[in-house]
Design an enzyme around this catalytic site. Structure first.
Site, PDB file in Angstrom:
ATOM      1  N   ASP A  36      -6.552   9.858  -2.584  1.00  0.00           N
ATOM      2  CA  ASP A  36      -7.351  11.661  -2.228  1.00  0.00           C
ATOM      3  C   ASP A  36      -8.940  11.245  -3.041  1.00  0.00           C
ATOM      4  O   ASP A  36      -9.487  10.665  -2.647  1.00  0.00           O
ATOM      5  CB  ASP A  36      -5.871  12.045  -1.980  1.00  0.00           C
ATOM      6  N   HIS A  72      -7.762   4.015  -4.214  1.00  0.00           N
ATOM      7  CA  HIS A  72      -8.799   3.824  -3.574  1.00  0.00           C
ATOM      8  C   HIS A  72      -9.440   6.655  -3.827  1.00  0.00           C
ATOM      9  O   HIS A  72      -8.117   6.343  -3.839  1.00  0.00           O
ATOM     10  CB  HIS A  72      -9.122   4.037  -2.517  1.00  0.00           C
ATOM     11  N   GLU A  82     -13.749   4.598   6.069  1.00  0.00           N
ATOM     12  CA  GLU A  82     -13.045   4.380   6.911  1.00  0.00           C
ATOM     13  C   GLU A  82     -13.568   5.077   9.053  1.00  0.00           C
ATOM     14  O   GLU A  82     -14.319   6.210   8.394  1.00  0.00           O
ATOM     15  CB  GLU A  82     -12.568   6.314   7.000  1.00  0.00           C
ATOM     16  N   ASP A 125      -3.650   5.539  -2.472  1.00  0.00           N
ATOM     17  CA  ASP A 125      -4.520   6.279  -1.766  1.00  0.00           C
ATOM     18  C   ASP A 125      -4.528   7.318  -2.774  1.00  0.00           C
ATOM     19  O   ASP A 125      -3.274   8.333  -2.781  1.00  0.00           O
ATOM     20  CB  ASP A 125      -3.611   6.494  -0.120  1.00  0.00           C
ATOM     21  N   ASN A 183      -8.839  -0.004   7.070  1.00  0.00           N
ATOM     22  CA  ASN A 183      -7.515   0.186   7.480  1.00  0.00           C
ATOM     23  C   ASN A 183      -7.524   0.151   9.332  1.00  0.00           C
ATOM     24  O   ASN A 183      -7.955   0.558   9.825  1.00  0.00           O
ATOM     25  CB  ASN A 183      -8.473   1.920   7.405  1.00  0.00           C
ATOM     26  N   CYS A 217      -6.990  13.974   7.097  1.00  0.00           N
ATOM     27  CA  CYS A 217      -6.607  12.476   7.533  1.00  0.00           C
ATOM     28  C   CYS A 217      -8.161  12.148   7.929  1.00  0.00           C
ATOM     29  O   CYS A 217      -8.971  12.712   8.688  1.00  0.00           O
ATOM     30  CB  CYS A 217      -5.414  12.371   8.735  1.00  0.00           C
ATOM     31  N   GLU A 220     -11.669   9.060  -2.401  1.00  0.00           N
ATOM     32  CA  GLU A 220     -12.295   9.203  -1.446  1.00  0.00           C
ATOM     33  C   GLU A 220     -13.157  10.492  -1.070  1.00  0.00           C
ATOM     34  O   GLU A 220     -13.402  11.226  -2.264  1.00  0.00           O
ATOM     35  CB  GLU A 220     -11.827   9.599   0.499  1.00  0.00           C
ATOM     36  N   ASP A 236      -0.967  16.031   5.754  1.00  0.00           N
ATOM     37  CA  ASP A 236      -1.919  15.006   5.161  1.00  0.00           C
ATOM     38  C   ASP A 236      -3.092  16.100   5.147  1.00  0.00           C
ATOM     39  O   ASP A 236      -4.351  15.502   5.507  1.00  0.00           O
ATOM     40  CB  ASP A 236      -1.974  13.941   5.634  1.00  0.00           C
ATOM     41  N   TYR A 244       0.849  -1.941   0.201  1.00  0.00           N
ATOM     42  CA  TYR A 244      -0.024  -0.023   0.169  1.00  0.00           C
ATOM     43  C   TYR A 244       0.447   1.272   0.058  1.00  0.00           C
ATOM     44  O   TYR A 244       2.032   1.077   0.669  1.00  0.00           O
ATOM     45  CB  TYR A 244      -1.182   0.315   1.309  1.00  0.00           C
ATOM     46  N   ARG A 266     -13.712   5.106  -0.759  1.00  0.00           N
ATOM     47  CA  ARG A 266     -13.734   5.458   0.853  1.00  0.00           C
ATOM     48  C   ARG A 266     -14.822   6.157   0.419  1.00  0.00           C
ATOM     49  O   ARG A 266     -15.143   7.332   0.462  1.00  0.00           O
ATOM     50  CB  ARG A 266     -12.024   5.841   0.567  1.00  0.00           C
TER      51      ARG A 266
END
Length: 304
Positions: free
Chosen positions: A94, A119, A194, A92, A216, A129, A121, A65, A51, A164
């Site tokens: 975002d 992924h 998440e 990731d 996660n 984050c 989100e 982040d 990952y 996500r």
């Protein structure tokens, strides 16, 4: 030369393996790799995937982040990691680095970089984050447009697009379940919810959603740390440990630097370091030497 400078497994085969793993009865474990060397170690130890965490990458750049990294930066970093391992790499992405058209471009860039999946989100851009408070999410229909754009841009049908949702910590688990179903209908291959809190939360989500699920297991967050075998028994298909290797490394680095600062030497922590021989073993130094000698130490036979 095979397997030295780059992995021997093609990107297409990695994607095929990743997609197949998500419909198997075994959970796919994907520790976060902070660099290609870490990815090589993840493979050697026997994990099923790698990952690339946006949070770990931004932290390594000395940034929080909060969506400050760019598609170009993340793609270049991820490509280096993917090139170094035969394992599939999930990244990731975002919020897709912009509007739906940007999310579509992001898919093509990560495909070209050799990744097995990404992924996206449903946070407002710029994001933060997922285990911090104060997050904001876009309306469901906006995230659906983001996902449909991403799915439409995919050229390799085995490239995994995971959706996500951060809705559980804002509107509750039932709202997150509703979003997950909408995202699945929009073409998402897997759902990543998440900041679920407990074992029961993970069970509730599994019972409500029909497509593969990703858990996660990040430290110091809102989720109970559940062993992979328990997640597998619940029915989860994949689990990430996004920032674990960065935290392990930075904990050791900070301790060692303080010792040097206070004692003037690293002698008392040498036994905690990876040895030169172990590093060379992981890098396969001996085979590089053999290859180098085979290329440069040769003679030409001259015909008469």
């Amino acid at each position: 030369m095979s397997g030295l400078i780059s992995a021997t497994t093609s990107a297409a085969d990695k994607r095929s393996a990743f997609r197949a793993s998500l419909i198997s009865e075994k959970i796919t474990r994907l520790p976060g790799a902070i660099n290609p060397l870490t990815a090589k170690l993840i493979q050697e130890i026997g994990f099923e995937g790698v990952y690339v965490s946006g949070g770990a990458f931004s932290a390594a750049l000395g940034l929080p982040d909060i969506g400050l990294t760019t598609l170009t930066e993340v793609a270049a970093h991820s490509a280096q990691i993917a090139r170094s391992t035969d394992l599939p790499v999930l990244v990731d992405a975002d919020t897709g680095f912009g509007e739906p058209m940007s999310a579509a471009r992001t898919v093509t860039v990560f495909e070209d970089a050799g990744l097995a999946g990404l992924h996206l989100e449903d946070q407002v851009n710029p994001k933060r984050c997922g285990h911090l408070d104060g997050k904001a999410i876009v309306p469901t229909d906006e995230m659906v447009r983001r996902l449909r754009a991403a799915v439409s841009a995919r050229r390799d049908p085995n490239f995994v697009i995971c959706a996500r949702t951060d809705a559980a910590g804002i509107d509750g688990i039932d709202a997150a379940i509703d979003r997950a179903r909408a995202y699945a209908d929009a073409g998402a291959d897997m759902i990543f919810t998440e900041a679920l809190h407990t074992h029961a939360d993970f069970e509730k989500f599994r019972a409500a959603v029909d497509i593969p699920l990703l858990a996660n297991m990040t430290e110091f967050g809102k989720s109970q740390l559940i062993p992979a075998q328990v997640l597998e028994a619940i029915g989860y298909n994949a689990v990430i440990y996004p920032v674990t290797t960065l935290r392990l490394a930075m904990g050791a680095i900070e301790k060692g630097l303080r010792v040097i600062h206070e004692e003037g030497t690293q002698e008392t922590v040498v036994d905690q370091m990876q040895t030169r021989s172990r590093l060379y073993e992981l890098l396969d130094y001996e085979r590089y030497n053999e290859f180098d000698s085979g290329v440069f130490n040769f003679t030409l036979s001259r015909s008469q």
